[in-house]
Design a protein around this motif. Structure first.
Motif, PDB file in Angstrom:
ATOM      1  N   LYS A 148       0.839  -1.184   0.061  1.00 13.06           N
ATOM      2  CA  LYS A 148       0.093   0.085   0.161  1.00 13.06           C
ATOM      3  C   LYS A 148       0.746   1.225  -0.191  1.00 13.06           C
ATOM      4  CE  LYS A 148      -3.778   2.297   2.656  1.00 13.06           C
ATOM      5  NZ  LYS A 148      -4.687   2.193   3.951  1.00 13.06           N
ATOM      6  N   ILE A 149       0.458   2.281  -0.924  1.00 11.16           N
ATOM      7  CA  ILE A 149       1.334   3.325  -1.104  1.00 11.16           C
ATOM      8  C   ILE A 149       0.540   4.423  -0.294  1.00 11.16           C
ATOM      9  CG2 ILE A 149       2.355   2.388  -3.039  1.00 11.16           C
ATOM     10  CD1 ILE A 149       0.932   4.584  -4.773  1.00 11.16           C
ATOM     11  N   ASP A 150       1.293   5.474   0.150  1.00  7.17           N
ATOM     12  CA  ASP A 150       0.567   6.842   0.518  1.00  7.17           C
ATOM     13  C   ASP A 150       0.189   7.713  -0.707  1.00  7.17           C
ATOM     14  OD1 ASP A 150       0.917   6.318   3.090  1.00  7.17           O
ATOM     15  OD2 ASP A 150       3.079   7.111   3.373  1.00  7.17           O
ATOM     16  N   ILE A 151      -0.957   7.842  -0.669  1.00  3.64           N
ATOM     17  CA  ILE A 151      -1.544   8.988  -1.897  1.00  3.64           C
ATOM     18  C   ILE A 151      -2.554   9.973  -1.131  1.00  3.64           C
ATOM     19  CG2 ILE A 151      -3.439   7.303  -2.278  1.00  3.64           C
ATOM     20  CD1 ILE A 151      -2.964   7.783  -5.378  1.00  3.64           C
ATOM     21  N   LYS A 152      -2.628  11.233  -1.655  1.00  2.00           N
ATOM     22  CA  LYS A 152      -3.377  12.100  -1.218  1.00  2.00           C
ATOM     23  C   LYS A 152      -4.820  12.127  -1.828  1.00  2.00           C
ATOM     24  CE  LYS A 152       0.305  15.431  -0.592  1.00  2.00           C
ATOM     25  NZ  LYS A 152       0.988  16.751  -0.669  1.00  2.00           N
ATOM     26  N   ALA A 153      -5.694  12.527  -0.977  1.00  3.42           N
ATOM     27  CA  ALA A 153      -6.933  12.694  -1.530  1.00  3.42           C
ATOM     28  C   ALA A 153      -7.413  12.936  -2.906  1.00  3.42           C
ATOM     29  CB  ALA A 153      -7.909  13.404  -0.583  1.00  3.42           C
ATOM     30  N   MET A 154      -6.734  14.008  -3.445  1.00  2.00           N
ATOM     31  CA  MET A 154      -7.124  14.493  -4.812  1.00  2.00           C
ATOM     32  C   MET A 154      -6.208  13.588  -5.866  1.00  2.00           C
ATOM     33  SD  MET A 154      -8.933  16.232  -6.663  1.00  2.00           S
ATOM     34  CE  MET A 154      -9.705  17.457  -5.498  1.00  2.00           C
ATOM     35  N   ASP A 182     -14.873  21.656 -11.040  1.00  2.00           N
ATOM     36  CA  ASP A 182     -15.279  23.010 -11.256  1.00  2.00           C
ATOM     37  C   ASP A 182     -14.308  23.214 -12.838  1.00  2.00           C
ATOM     38  OD1 ASP A 182     -12.244  23.866 -11.109  1.00  2.00           O
ATOM     39  OD2 ASP A 182     -12.456  23.871  -9.088  1.00  2.00           O
ATOM     40  N   SER A 183     -14.539  24.264 -13.085  1.00  2.00           N
ATOM     41  CA  SER A 183     -13.740  24.470 -14.726  1.00  2.00           C
ATOM     42  C   SER A 183     -12.846  25.536 -14.622  1.00  2.00           C
ATOM     43  CB  SER A 183     -15.074  24.777 -15.646  1.00  2.00           C
ATOM     44  OG  SER A 183     -15.658  25.933 -15.221  1.00  2.00           O
ATOM     45  N   ILE A 184     -12.336  25.925 -13.615  1.00  2.00           N
ATOM     46  CA  ILE A 184     -11.463  26.847 -13.683  1.00  2.00           C
ATOM     47  C   ILE A 184     -10.126  26.453 -12.859  1.00  2.00           C
ATOM     48  CG2 ILE A 184     -13.168  28.875 -13.302  1.00  2.00           C
ATOM     49  CD1 ILE A 184     -12.553  29.015 -10.309  1.00  2.00           C
ATOM     50  N   THR A 185      -9.885  25.481 -12.662  1.00  2.00           N
ATOM     51  CA  THR A 185      -8.706  24.763 -12.014  1.00  2.00           C
ATOM     52  C   THR A 185      -7.523  25.156 -13.254  1.00  2.00           C
ATOM     53  OG1 THR A 185      -9.715  23.121 -10.601  1.00  2.00           O
ATOM     54  CG2 THR A 185      -7.364  22.875 -10.981  1.00  2.00           C
ATOM     55  N   GLY A 186      -6.467  25.428 -12.875  1.00  2.00           N
ATOM     56  CA  GLY A 186      -5.195  25.751 -13.816  1.00  2.00           C
ATOM     57  C   GLY A 186      -4.542  24.357 -14.125  1.00  2.00           C
ATOM     58  N   ASP A 187      -4.063  24.414 -15.618  1.00  2.00           N
ATOM     59  CA  ASP A 187      -3.038  23.587 -15.904  1.00  2.00           C
ATOM     60  C   ASP A 187      -2.184  23.113 -14.814  1.00  2.00           C
ATOM     61  OD1 ASP A 187      -4.677  23.243 -18.214  1.00  2.00           O
ATOM     62  OD2 ASP A 187      -3.068  23.735 -19.602  1.00  2.00           O
ATOM     63  N   ASN A 188      -1.371  24.152 -14.344  1.00  2.00           N
ATOM     64  CA  ASN A 188      -0.268  23.822 -13.437  1.00  2.00           C
ATOM     65  C   ASN A 188      -0.805  22.922 -12.303  1.00  2.00           C
ATOM     66  OD1 ASN A 188       1.516  25.251 -14.883  1.00  2.00           O
ATOM     67  ND2 ASN A 188       1.184  27.421 -13.513  1.00  2.00           N
ATOM     68  N   THR A 189      -1.965  23.033 -11.549  1.00  2.00           N
ATOM     69  CA  THR A 189      -2.426  22.204 -10.648  1.00  2.00           C
ATOM     70  C   THR A 189      -2.515  20.558 -11.160  1.00  2.00           C
ATOM     71  OG1 THR A 189      -3.437  23.985  -9.630  1.00  2.00           O
ATOM     72  CG2 THR A 189      -4.169  21.621  -8.986  1.00  2.00           C
ATOM     73  N   LEU A 190      -3.130  20.387 -12.436  1.00  2.00           N
ATOM     74  CA  LEU A 190      -3.142  19.365 -12.930  1.00  2.00           C
ATOM     75  C   LEU A 190      -1.843  18.688 -13.277  1.00  2.00           C
ATOM     76  CD1 LEU A 190      -4.967  16.923 -14.149  1.00  2.00           C
ATOM     77  CD2 LEU A 190      -5.040  18.061 -16.290  1.00  2.00           C
ATOM     78  N   ASN A 191      -0.987  19.399 -13.967  1.00  2.00           N
ATOM     79  CA  ASN A 191       0.422  19.005 -14.041  1.00  2.00           C
ATOM     80  C   ASN A 191       0.973  18.525 -13.020  1.00  2.00           C
ATOM     81  OD1 ASN A 191      -0.134  19.672 -16.689  1.00  2.00           O
ATOM     82  ND2 ASN A 191       0.804  21.513 -16.831  1.00  2.00           N
ATOM     83  N   VAL A 192       0.971  19.086 -11.681  1.00  2.00           N
ATOM     84  CA  VAL A 192       1.687  18.661 -10.317  1.00  2.00           C
ATOM     85  C   VAL A 192       1.028  17.424 -10.122  1.00  2.00           C
ATOM     86  CG1 VAL A 192       2.112  19.142  -8.185  1.00  2.00           C
ATOM     87  CG2 VAL A 192       2.432  20.993  -9.926  1.00  2.00           C
ATOM     88  N   HIS A 193      -0.299  17.251 -10.098  1.00  2.02           N
ATOM     89  CA  HIS A 193      -0.724  16.082  -9.484  1.00  2.02           C
ATOM     90  C   HIS A 193      -0.417  14.875 -10.654  1.00  2.02           C
ATOM     91  CE1 HIS A 193      -3.244  18.490  -7.027  1.00  2.02           C
ATOM     92  NE2 HIS A 193      -3.663  17.693  -6.353  1.00  2.02           N
ATOM     93  N   ILE A 194      -0.680  15.130 -11.990  1.00  2.00           N
ATOM     94  CA  ILE A 194       0.037  13.933 -12.717  1.00  2.00           C
ATOM     95  C   ILE A 194       1.564  13.527 -12.299  1.00  2.00           C
ATOM     96  CG2 ILE A 194       0.503  13.489 -15.108  1.00  2.00           C
ATOM     97  CD1 ILE A 194      -2.415  13.353 -14.780  1.00  2.00           C
ATOM     98  N   ARG A 195       2.354  14.479 -12.357  1.00  2.00           N
ATOM     99  CA  ARG A 195       3.846  14.280 -12.003  1.00  2.00           C
ATOM    100  C   ARG A 195       3.831  13.506 -10.458  1.00  2.00           C
ATOM    101  NH1 ARG A 195       5.726  19.064 -11.087  1.00  2.00           N
ATOM    102  NH2 ARG A 195       6.314  18.733  -8.828  1.00  2.00           N
ATOM    103  N   HIS A 196       3.110  13.913  -9.636  1.00  2.00           N
ATOM    104  CA  HIS A 196       3.042  13.191  -8.403  1.00  2.00           C
ATOM    105  C   HIS A 196       2.742  11.596  -8.423  1.00  2.00           C
ATOM    106  CE1 HIS A 196       3.212  16.970  -5.767  1.00  2.00           C
ATOM    107  NE2 HIS A 196       4.268  16.794  -6.353  1.00  2.00           N
ATOM    108  N   LEU A 197       1.631  11.386  -9.106  1.00  2.00           N
ATOM    109  CA  LEU A 197       0.956  10.146  -9.535  1.00  2.00           C
ATOM    110  C   LEU A 197       1.970   9.215 -10.162  1.00  2.00           C
ATOM    111  CD1 LEU A 197      -2.772  10.539 -10.441  1.00  2.00           C
ATOM    112  CD2 LEU A 197      -1.926   9.318  -8.421  1.00  2.00           C
ATOM    113  N   ARG A 198       2.617   9.915 -11.335  1.00  2.00           N
ATOM    114  CA  ARG A 198       3.666   9.073 -12.137  1.00  2.00           C
ATOM    115  C   ARG A 198       4.830   8.635 -11.178  1.00  2.00           C
ATOM    116  NH1 ARG A 198       3.450  12.870 -17.520  1.00  2.00           N
ATOM    117  NH2 ARG A 198       1.872  11.569 -18.645  1.00  2.00           N
ATOM    118  N   GLU A 199       5.193   9.563 -10.107  1.00  2.00           N
ATOM    119  CA  GLU A 199       6.354   9.362  -9.261  1.00  2.00           C
ATOM    120  C   GLU A 199       5.971   7.970  -8.322  1.00  2.00           C
ATOM    121  OE1 GLU A 199       7.027  12.886  -7.543  1.00  2.00           O
ATOM    122  OE2 GLU A 199       8.123  13.788  -9.104  1.00  2.00           O
TER     123      GLU A 199
END
Length: 223
Positions: A148-154, A182-199
């Motif tokens: 089991k890995i640690d993973i944040k809610a989002m 929502d429809s106003i979340t920025g690309d940077n927020t998504l990119n950071v989450h994608i990077r963390h998931l990949r790691e």
């Protein structure tokens, strides 16, 4: 394309009537007549259940079942006019899940297929597993190599949405609406989450196996 059922049978009239009957009851079904056509079909399509005849012209359903079992655990129901116990036992021993004798009742066969689809989709809705990755949707846990890995809610919410929509290109706008709601979340927020998931889930985050970037569009979770 994704199908509920694939019929592999060289009896054209019976196969077409079975296909049309299943489609009439919202079980999306395709039909091919032999081993070569099946292999070509599965290059570009997926199916949740296979109905497989033993006699396929110059080829054998037994051989095709053995071939499919090398790479797939999709439920295989043999449909055949053969009535010997030897044929039935062989079909089940090489990976068949059931053996149905012809002539069959369309209503009974449909009920069997629907029951399998219900079990299959229930399991699919509870768990995802591919390679060293497992996601427990019921408990919100993610495992790599059974650990089991640690993973944040989002991060989990994003990963679960991608996995449940596997093999489909998902736009950033859809992710913002369905994951962040929502429809106003920025690309940077998504990119950071994608990077963390990949790691956390990829063997090599720089060459991801699961989370693929579709440039100019969004992401695709490939399995």
């Amino acid at each position: 394309m994704k199908y509920d059922c694939l019929i592999i049978d060289d009896e054209e009239a019976l196969s077409e009537s079975t296909r049309d009957y299943f489609n009439m009851f919202d079980v999306k079904t395709a039909w091919v007549k032999d081993q070569i056509a099946c292999k070509n079909f599965l290059l570009d399509n997926q199916t949740d259940v296979i109905l497989l005849d033993i006699n396929l012209g110059e080829s054998s359903g037994f051989d095709l079942c053995k071939y499919l079992r090398k790479t797939s655990d999709v439920p295989i129901l043999f449909i055949s006019a053969r009535t010997s116990d030897d044929d039935m036992l062989l079909a089940l021993n090489i990976g068949g899940d059931d053996y149905i004798q012809k002539p069959y009742s369309l209503a009974v066969l449909l009920a069997k297929v629907k029951a399998i689809l219900k079990r299959y989709k229930t399991d699919e809705n509870e768990f995802f597993a591919s390679g060293n990755l497992k996601i427990d949707f019921l408990n919100g846990d993610v495992f790599i190599n059974e650990q089991k890995i640690d993973i944040k809610a989002m991060e989990y919410k994003l990963l679960a949405y991608l996995a449940k929509n596997k093999n489909r290109t998902i736009s950033k706008d859809e992710i913002f609406r369905k994951v962040w709601e929502d429809s106003i979340t920025g690309d940077n927020t998504l990119n950071v989450h994608i990077r963390h998931l990949r790691e956390k889930i990829e063997k090599n985050p720089n060459e991801p196996e699961y989370i693929k970037t579709i440039w100019g569009t969004g992401y695709r979770f490939e399995v």
